[in-house]
Every structure is written in structure tokens, then in C-alpha cells.
Design an enzyme around this catalytic site. Structure first.
Site, PDB file in Angstrom:
ATOM      1  N   ALA A 273     -69.192  48.098  66.113  1.00 19.70           N
ATOM      2  CA  ALA A 273     -68.349  48.452  64.960  1.00 19.70           C
ATOM      3  C   ALA A 273     -67.005  47.734  65.126  1.00 19.70           C
ATOM      4  O   ALA A 273     -66.979  46.517  65.232  1.00 19.70           O
ATOM      5  CB  ALA A 273     -68.204  49.957  64.861  1.00 19.70           C
TER       6      ALA A 273
ATOM      7  N   HIS B 276     -29.555  67.934  77.628  1.00 15.71           N
ATOM      8  CA  HIS B 276     -29.234  68.966  76.646  1.00 15.71           C
ATOM      9  C   HIS B 276     -28.762  68.301  75.365  1.00 15.71           C
ATOM     10  O   HIS B 276     -28.004  67.339  75.445  1.00 15.71           O
ATOM     11  CB  HIS B 276     -28.125  69.873  77.184  1.00 15.71           C
ATOM     12  CG  HIS B 276     -27.701  70.927  76.212  1.00 15.71           C
ATOM     13  ND1 HIS B 276     -28.478  72.043  75.952  1.00 15.71           N
ATOM     14  CD2 HIS B 276     -26.606  71.019  75.408  1.00 15.71           C
ATOM     15  CE1 HIS B 276     -27.859  72.786  75.040  1.00 15.71           C
ATOM     16  NE2 HIS B 276     -26.725  72.187  74.696  1.00 15.71           N
TER      17      HIS B 276
HETATM   18  C1  LIG Z   1     -61.142  63.464  64.762  1.00 16.63           C
HETATM   19  C2  LIG Z   1     -60.962  63.185  66.227  1.00 16.63           C
HETATM   20  C3  LIG Z   1     -59.727  63.345  66.807  1.00 16.63           C
HETATM   21  C4  LIG Z   1     -59.536  63.063  68.147  1.00 16.63           C
HETATM   22  N1  LIG Z   1     -58.294  63.248  68.677  1.00 16.63           N
HETATM   23  C5  LIG Z   1     -58.095  62.960  69.977  1.00 16.63           C
HETATM   24  C6  LIG Z   1     -56.793  63.075  70.533  1.00 16.63           C
HETATM   25  O1  LIG Z   1     -55.840  63.453  69.853  1.00 16.63           O
HETATM   26  N2  LIG Z   1     -56.620  62.745  71.836  1.00 16.63           N
HETATM   27  C7  LIG Z   1     -57.687  62.329  72.612  1.00 16.63           C
HETATM   28  O2  LIG Z   1     -57.475  62.049  73.798  1.00 16.63           O
HETATM   29  N3  LIG Z   1     -58.918  62.213  72.111  1.00 16.63           N
HETATM   30  C8  LIG Z   1     -59.148  62.513  70.809  1.00 16.63           C
HETATM   31  N4  LIG Z   1     -60.395  62.362  70.290  1.00 16.63           N
HETATM   32  C9  LIG Z   1     -61.490  61.946  71.202  1.00 16.63           C
HETATM   33  C10 LIG Z   1     -61.439  60.440  71.461  1.00 16.63           C
HETATM   34  O3  LIG Z   1     -61.583  59.763  70.246  1.00 16.63           O
HETATM   35  C11 LIG Z   1     -62.534  60.065  72.437  1.00 16.63           C
HETATM   36  O4  LIG Z   1     -62.410  60.830  73.607  1.00 16.63           O
HETATM   37  C12 LIG Z   1     -62.461  58.589  72.807  1.00 16.63           C
HETATM   38  O5  LIG Z   1     -62.558  57.771  71.677  1.00 16.63           O
HETATM   39  C13 LIG Z   1     -63.576  58.246  73.801  1.00 16.63           C
HETATM   40  O6  LIG Z   1     -63.515  56.896  74.117  1.00 16.63           O
HETATM   41  P1  LIG Z   1     -64.830  56.111  74.579  1.00 16.63           P
HETATM   42  O7  LIG Z   1     -64.373  54.757  74.916  1.00 16.63           O
HETATM   43  O8  LIG Z   1     -65.567  56.886  75.574  1.00 16.63           O
HETATM   44  O9  LIG Z   1     -65.791  56.067  73.291  1.00 16.63           O
HETATM   45  P2  LIG Z   1     -65.591  55.736  71.768  1.00 16.63           P
HETATM   46  O10 LIG Z   1     -64.183  55.709  71.370  1.00 16.63           O
HETATM   47  O11 LIG Z   1     -66.512  56.645  71.042  1.00 16.63           O
HETATM   48  O12 LIG Z   1     -66.104  54.243  71.661  1.00 16.63           O
HETATM   49  C14 LIG Z   1     -67.428  53.896  71.896  1.00 16.63           C
HETATM   50  C15 LIG Z   1     -67.685  52.561  71.219  1.00 16.63           C
HETATM   51  O13 LIG Z   1     -68.957  52.092  71.625  1.00 16.63           O
HETATM   52  C16 LIG Z   1     -69.574  51.441  70.540  1.00 16.63           C
HETATM   53  N5  LIG Z   1     -71.008  51.414  70.805  1.00 16.63           N
HETATM   54  C17 LIG Z   1     -71.834  52.472  71.020  1.00 16.63           C
HETATM   55  N6  LIG Z   1     -73.083  52.031  71.262  1.00 16.63           N
HETATM   56  C18 LIG Z   1     -73.052  50.681  71.223  1.00 16.63           C
HETATM   57  C19 LIG Z   1     -74.026  49.676  71.389  1.00 16.63           C
HETATM   58  N7  LIG Z   1     -75.295  49.962  71.670  1.00 16.63           N
HETATM   59  N8  LIG Z   1     -73.639  48.396  71.259  1.00 16.63           N
HETATM   60  C20 LIG Z   1     -72.341  48.063  70.971  1.00 16.63           C
HETATM   61  N9  LIG Z   1     -71.379  48.987  70.800  1.00 16.63           N
HETATM   62  C21 LIG Z   1     -71.725  50.280  70.922  1.00 16.63           C
HETATM   63  C22 LIG Z   1     -69.177  52.299  69.342  1.00 16.63           C
HETATM   64  O14 LIG Z   1     -69.287  51.571  68.131  1.00 16.63           O
HETATM   65  C23 LIG Z   1     -67.740  52.668  69.693  1.00 16.63           C
HETATM   66  O15 LIG Z   1     -66.823  51.763  69.116  1.00 16.63           O
HETATM   67  C24 LIG Z   1     -60.626  62.617  68.945  1.00 16.63           C
HETATM   68  C25 LIG Z   1     -61.883  62.430  68.370  1.00 16.63           C
HETATM   69  C26 LIG Z   1     -62.044  62.709  67.024  1.00 16.63           C
HETATM   70  C27 LIG Z   1     -63.400  62.492  66.414  1.00 16.63           C
END
Ligand SMILES: Cc1cc2nc3c(=O)[nH]c(=O)nc-3n(C[C@H](O)[C@H](O)[C@H](O)COP(=O)(O)OP(=O)(O)OC[C@H]3O[C@@H](n4cnc5c(N)ncnc54)[C@H](O)[C@@H]3O)c2cc1C
Length: 465
Positions: free
Chosen positions: A37, A444
């Protein structure tokens, strides 16, 4: 298409994956990252950042509405406030667009090759990527799985039509007149509060008997109060059954067996997130699981040599900053540095109104761990800066060992308290004692003075209470 070979291949460019790739690139590791994505993952595109943008816009709008209604003690007046949500969303998209472009730029600057497409393992060293121009095979010495998480769907309320996930809610272009939110965790409450401020009549349905079950009631009580003040109906101990036959209402059953029909224009389902453990060829590998997550050790190594995993796919807390720190650590390990997970605490913030911060152990957790503790709590109602910000609700609470005063945990609730999370985390990471914080000059007037006062309170000599 010609095969690519590299030392490090990262699958997923969310906070875990992109930070891993940037750091590896900085360290001279020949790195490729695959993303199907947009760079930035859930966090930048459909999670942390867009939700905070909408929360901020909703806050500003709610303040203006209150001014127009003459409910402003500072004497500020406003006339006929209105919000054009499509424009708000365009502003939010501008922010996420800048950030995702920024991530792509940082990856390039670090010398990382970006491949766009869905990655699938063929074996423990080979991944095939479906790109727009055909299949790209990549062979790597080390592979990091950073595939993140996705919203959990309820079988009786599948996403589609008026039933939306957080992603759908963050791209609405009109404020729904009636919004039902299923699930009172942090995502449901953050968005539910924001839409209530934007003018929706919000009803929150939660199966458990309390909101934000990961936090103690002292911390969640100010949020419950604010929900009530905004006219949000919170149905606790209530289970959703599905949509009514005409699709106009959400059907639910209360703990006492009473049927509830909640008329709704949109139904936001926020009942949790699940790790993305399918769709990338896990079946070709022999990876141990830890419940629904990939099992990792303190170096983020999976059960297969040369395969690491970081971020939401590896467990709780599913938070962006945990993913980033894991990603950075794995990059350093792959580059030959000796690193392992040595963090004392991972801060958690709910961007509700007011905000909640928790770092380390709560009083109950410390007691359950057999600790004799001292607790110091200081209310914002006696903090000068909080008064000037009309932010008197809430407090800072410090939990320390009774014998040597080592700080075990810090929690707080209050408007804007998320910005204090850095001070709280630093104190715990540095092994601070109550006297260290009490002996630090806090500027402060700032809300941070409540932090120092909470430690003084635990030591038995708070000054301003
Ligand atoms: C509405 C909302 C609010 C949030 N607010 C917070 C917050 O305030 N603070 C906080 O710390 N966390 C927050 N989070 C959680 C945070 O978004 C996640 O913890 C974080 O994005 C995790 O990071 P990640 O790298 O593990 O995975 P992700 O950010 O989920 O990224 C994974 C990526 O892998 C890609 N991918 C998956 N499979 C494949 C594949 N087979 N081939 C190629 N690409 C692939 C996906 O497209 C995606 O871009 C929130 C989540 C949501 C939904």
C-alpha cells in the site's frame, strides 16, 4: 524480471518496517523494503496520524460551538460555527500525504530500495512480489516480517455499507447524524468523542462493564464524565446482535436481557485489531506462534534463522513506538551490533478527552507483583497552568517502591497530558527515584509541575496541596 539479492529484506513499510529499513540503510546494510500500500503503514495513513488530526479538528470545532453558545468564560465570542468535513478530511489527507512522501524520501536517502507490491515467501530466503509490472523475486540473507495488523470484523456486523472500521470513519465526508460505536477501547473512544464534538449523536456499545478496560477506573472516570457532558450514551455490559432487518438500526442486548434498538446512520466497529499473519506465505515457513501473534525472542528473532518479526504482528502492545524501536533494534543486529530488548516500559497514551497516559506499573499491578509501594497523586485543579488552559480535570500519579523510592509507574489523565509521556518514560527508563524527580526544577507555570508535586506527595511533603 531480474532477481534482486540483498542482505536485508523488510516486508511492510509501517513504523516497524520503515524504521528498520532506514536504520539498516544508515548502517550500510544493503536493504530492500516491500510495501503493497503506502509507506507509513497503518499509523501514518489510517491510524495514529489521521485520527489525531480529526481529534484536533473536532476539539477546535467543539470549542467554537461552545463559544457561539456563550459557554466561554474567557469572553471569546463566535457566530454560526459550521464544519465542512470534506475539507477537514482533505486537510488531514494533506498531512498524511506529506508524511508518507517524507518516509519514502527518508528510505531513498538511506539508500533503501523500495519495491511496491504484495510480498509472499517462497522459502526462508526467497520472497516473490506481485508488482504492477510482473513478479519480482528477491533473495535475502535476512528477512523482517513487519506486516502489521488489521481491524477485527464482527461476523454479525461485517464491514460494508453503513458498518465501517476506523479506516472508514477516518474518511467520512459528512458528519453522521447518529453514530453507533461498537467497542469502548481507545480507538472507539477517541473517534466516538471526536464525532460527538463534530455534532453526531453518539451511542457507544461495550460488552464489558467498563470503558477502557486496560486502565483503572480512577484514570477512566474523567473520560466517562466528559462522554456524559457531550451527551454520548454509553451502554456497558451490552452485546451487539447485528443490524435490524431494514438495516436502519443496530440491535443489542443489555446485561439484563433487554433488547436495544439503536438507530444509526453509521456504525463504527472498533473491537480490536488482529495481527496480519496470513497472505504473505506463512504456510511456506515453520514459524512458531505465540497465540495469534508470531513468536519472537528478545532480539525479535522468530523460530527460523535469519527471519525476524517486528511490530503489531508480534504482540501487544500494538503501538507504533514499540514497532519503531523493535525495527531500529533489528537493523542494528543485522548490521552486526549487539542489541537486545532492554526497555523498562512502553508508554501508552489514549488521545481521549481528557487524555490518559500510562507508563510502567499501576498501583494494582505493582501490588500484584508483590511490591510494597508508595503512591503520590497530584490534581490539575491546583496547578496554575492547568487553570489558565481550562484543563483542571485529572491528575498525575506516581507509583514507587516503598523501600528505596524507585519509580515503578507513572499514570495521569488530563488535557494535553500526552506531552508529559516523554518525562514519565524518561524517569522510568533512567531508573529515577522519587527524590530525582522532586529534585528536578520543573518550569513554572507548566502542567509538568504536577509531576514533581506527585513525587513530593509520595514523599509526604507536597507544596501546593
Ligand atoms: C485508528 C488508529 C489509531 C491509532 N493510534 C495510535 C496511536 O495514537 N499511537 C500508537 O502508538 N499507535 C496507534 N495505532 C496503532 C498503530 O497504527 C500500529 O501499532 C502501528 O501502525 C504498527 O506498525 P507496524 O509497522 O507493525 O504495522 P502497520 O503500520 O500495520 O504496517 C504494516 C504494513 O505492511 C504492509 N503489508 C502487509 N502485508 C504485506 C505484504 N504481504 N506485502 C507487502 N506489504 C505488506 C501493509 O500494507 C502495511 O503498510 C492506531 C491504530 C489505529 C487503527
Amino acid at each position: 524480471m531480474k532477481e534482486i539479492t540483498c542482505k536485508l529484506l523488510v516486508i511492510g513499510a509501517g513504523p516497524g518496517g520503515y524504521v528498520c529499513a532506514i536504520r539498516a540503510g544508515q548502517l550500510g546494510v544493503d536493504t530492500v523494503i516491500v510495501e503493497m500500500a503506502k509507506p507509513g503503514g497503518t499509523c501514518l495513513n489510517i491510524g495514529c496520524i489521521p485520527s489525531k488530526a480529526i481529534i484536533h479538528a473536532a476539539d477546535d470545532f467543539a470549542k467554537t460551538v461552545a463559544m457561539a453558545a456563550g459557554k466561554n468564560a474567557m469572553g471569546i465570542k463566535a457566530d454560526n460555527p459550521a464544519i465542512d468535513l470534506a475539507k477537514t478530511m482533505a486537510w488531514k489527507d494533506g498531512i498524511t500525504g506529506r508524511l508518507t512522501l517524507g518516509v519514502a524520501g527518508l528510505l531513498k536517502k538511506a539508500g533503501v530500495k523500495i519495491v511496491v507490491g504484495r510480498a509472499k515467501f517462497r522459502d526462508g530466503k526467497t520472497v516473490a512480489v506481485e508488482t504492477e509490472t510482473g513478479e519480482q523475486v528477491i533473495r535475502a540473507e535476512n528477512i523482517v516480517i513487519a506486516t502489521g495488523s488489521a481491524p477485527v470484523e464482527l461476523p454479525m456486523l461485517p464491514f460494508g455499507g453503513k458498518v465501517v472500521s476506523s479506516t472508514g470513519a477516518l474518511s467520512l465526508t459528512e458528519v453522521p447524524a447518529r453514530l453507533a460505536v461498537v467497542g469502548a477501547g481507545y480507538i472507539g473512544l477517541e473517534l466516538g468523542l471526536a464525532f460527538a464534538k463534530l455534532g453526531s449523536k453518539v451511542t457507544i456499545v461495550e460488552a464489558l462493564d467498563r470503558i477502557l478496560p486496560l486502565y483503572d477506573t480512577q484514570l477512566t472516570q474523567p473520560v466517562a464524565k466528559r462522554l456524559a457532558a457531550l451527551g454520548v450514551e454509553v451502554l456497558l455490559g451490552t452485546k451487539v446482535k447485528g443490524l435490524s432487518s431494514n438495516g436502519e438500526a443496530l440491535l443489542a442486548e443489555t446485561g439484563s436481557g433487554e433488547e436495544r434498538r439503536i438507530a444509526a446512520d453509521k456504525i463504527l466497529v472498533t473491537v480490536g485489531r488482529k495481527p496480519v499473519t496470513e497472505g504473505w506465505g506463512r504456510e511456506e515457513l515453520e514459524l512458531d506462534m505465540d497465540g495469534r501473534f508470531l513468536r519472537i525472542d528478545e532480539q525479535c528473532r522468530t523460530s527460523m534463522r535469519g527471519i525476524y518479526a517486528v511490530g503489531d504482528v508480534t504482540g501487544e502492545p500494538m503501538l507504533a513506538h514499540r514497532a519503531m524501536v523493535q525495527g531500529e533494534m533489528v537493523a542494528e543486529i543485522v548490521s552486526g551490533k549487539r542489541r537486545s530488548w532492554d526497555k523498562r516500559a512502553i508508554p501508552a497514551v489514549c488521545f481521549t478527552d481528557p487524555e490518559i497516559v500510562s507508563v510502567g506499573l499501576s498501583p494494582d499491578e505493582a501490588k500484584a507483583a508483590g511490591r510494597e509501594i508508595k503512591i503520590g497523586q497530584f490534581p490539575f485543579s491546583t496547578n496554575g497552568r492547568a487553570m489558565t488552559l481550562s484543563a483542571e480535570e485529572g491528575f498525575v500519579r506516581v507509583v514507587a517502591r516503598a523501600d528505596n523510592h524507585l519509580v515503578l509507574g507513572i499514570q495521569g489523565v488530563g488535557v494535553g497530558i500526552s506531552e508529559l509521556s516523554a518525562a514519565f518514560s524518561l524517569a522510568i527508563e533512567m531508573g529515577a527515584r522519587l527524590e530525582d524527580i522532586a529534585g528536578t526544577i520543573h518550569a513554572h507555570p507548566t502542567q509538568s509541575e504536577a509531576f514533581a508535586e506527585a513525587t513530593l506527595k509520595a514523599l509526604g511533603h507536597a507544596l501546593h496541596i
